[in-house]
Design a protein around this motif. Structure first.
Motif, PDB file in Angstrom:
ATOM      1  N   GLN A 234       0.855  -1.187   0.000  1.00 56.28           N
ATOM      2  CA  GLN A 234       0.000   0.000   0.000  1.00 56.28           C
ATOM      3  C   GLN A 234       0.892   1.240   0.000  1.00 56.28           C
ATOM      4  O   GLN A 234       1.783   1.374   0.839  1.00 56.28           O
TER       5      GLN A 234
ATOM      6  N   SER B 194       0.750   5.463  -0.155  1.00 56.22           N
ATOM      7  CA  SER B 194      -0.037   6.689  -0.067  1.00 56.22           C
ATOM      8  C   SER B 194       0.885   7.891  -0.230  1.00 56.22           C
ATOM      9  O   SER B 194       2.098   7.802  -0.022  1.00 56.22           O
TER      10      SER B 194
ATOM     11  N   GLN C 261      -3.485   7.691  -3.425  1.00 53.47           N
ATOM     12  CA  GLN C 261      -2.770   6.424  -3.368  1.00 53.47           C
ATOM     13  C   GLN C 261      -2.068   6.184  -4.696  1.00 53.47           C
ATOM     14  O   GLN C 261      -2.591   6.530  -5.760  1.00 53.47           O
TER      15      GLN C 261
END
Length: 389
Positions: free
Chosen positions: A66, A68, A219
């Motif tokens: 992930q 960001s 993101q």
């Protein structure tokens, strides 16, 4: 060996043709950014197997990643209307639609109200931006091929045969594009970074700060750097070299310069002390399907466009009308202009904002009204228009 100065870097941003495939950049893609935060982490999972010990045994490689980011950039001058503003990729990726450009036109006549007639067909549509005399306005009605109605009259009525200025307008669209951001540092031996597949979730614009700024958060698909780059990442055979560095010439705009127009019958307000416009795509990247480590596409949700603002209470008709609209839940129009010179203008127009009843703030010497999270509405992709001029 020495420390790396935190201001000794340069940012470039460009629109991607395919999600996660790095865009090609040139020196013209450089933006006057203030700050970039990028955080990458693996998905947090919990092992439940009984290992015979209270010691954490670790997790396997290959878990979902992930990434960001948050990007803050100054609003700077648009010196060359022959090319799009340097922020074009960011605004197109955030709102969805490409820029609707206008080179301006010759004024045949202008009434003291908000009606403009051009000497040739204007080619404008509802939401198009028009600039004149260091001001920006938005088209609300296309009367015919030569005449338009604006959301508010110009302070100085354009003279016959005068020229309106070039503009670039952006509005929402159903699908979103992605951008690549390149973060280069000096010296060249420092770690250089590239963020690709950047999907912009939220744009925030604040008024009456030190300078006008744009804040983008969202993101990215992945982040690579010179310390760990492998051929093939982002479709690149090698880590891209920085374009030839040349001085970046621009001016930034003081945050106190601009105009505010509010109301069902728009009136100019001089009593605003703070405002924040927030545009949110409510993104949910396609990142949870079986067989994937990285996100594979952008999946925007229902967008949210809102404004929070504070004004001094005044005993005049326009201020009282705002309170009445809030009590009745009646939509009002909102237009905010950042800057006050051609080439240094940015406009925001929302035709249907439903104000909430303001909170009374009597903690200072003058009473202020705080309108919080007033949401804009529309029909199809028309709740907000923004434009450079």
């Amino acid at each position: 060996m020495s420390y790396i100065p935190s201001n000794d870097n340069r940012f470039y941003v460009a629109l991607e043709q395919s999600y996660g495939v790095a865009a090609t950049i040139s020196a013209s893609n450089r933006i006057p950014a203030v700050k970039l935060t990028a955080k990458q982490q693996t998905e947090k999972v919990q092992r439940a197997d009984k290992t015979g010990s209270r010691t954490f045994a670790g997790v396997p490689s290959g878990l979902r990643i992930q990434t960001s980011f948050g990007l803050t950039t100054y609003m700077a001058t648009w010196d060359d209307p022959g090319v799009l503003p340097p922020y074009d990729p960011l605004f197109q990726a955030c709102l969805g639609a490409s820029a609707a450009q206008s080179a301006g036109g010759n004024i045949a006549s202008a009434s003291g109200s908000s009606t403009l007639t051009f000497s040739t067909p204007h080619g404008l549509s509802v939401g198009s931006a028009v600039s004149s005399g260091g001001e920006i306005r938005f088209v609300t009605v296309v009367v015919n091929a030569d005449t338009v109605e604006l959301n508010a009259a110009f302070t100085v009525t354009p003279a016959t045969n005068s020229q309106t200025g070039p503009t670039a307008m952006y509005q929402p669209a159903e699908s979103l594009a992605s951008v690549t951001l390149f973060d280069y540092w000096s010296p060249s031996t420092a770690v250089q970074r590239v963020l690709a597949g950047m999907a912009i979730d939220t744009l925030s614009i604040k008024l009456n700060g030190d300078f006008h700024e744009f804040d983008f958060t969202g993101q990215a698909q992945d982040l690579v750097d010179t310390a760990s780059f492998e051929s093939g990442q982002f479709g690149l055979a090698a880590f891209p070299a920085e374009p030839t560095v040349s001085p970046i010439n621009y001016s930034i705009i003081p945050g106190n310069l601009g105009q505010v127009w509010l109301g069902s019958s728009p009136a100019r307000f001089y009593t605003l002390t703070a405002a924040t416009i927030t545009f949110s795509n409510n993104l949910d990247l396609r990142a949870s399907e079986f067989g994937t480590i990285l996100p594979s596409a952008i999946a925007p949700g229902q967008r949210t466009v809102s404004i929070s603002f504070t004004i001094f209470e005044m005993d005049n008709t326009a201020t009282a009308a705002l309170y009445q609209a809030a009590r009745q839940r009646s939509p009002i129009s909102v237009m905010m202009q950042l800057g006050q010179q051609q080439g240094q203008l940015f406009g925001i127009y929302m035709s249907g904002v439903v104000p909430d009843v303001p909170a009374f703030d009597d903690s200072e010497t003058r009473l202020q009204w705080q309108f919080q999270s007033c949401r804009a509405q529309g029909t199809v992709n028309d709740e907000i228009y923004v434009a450079f001029a």
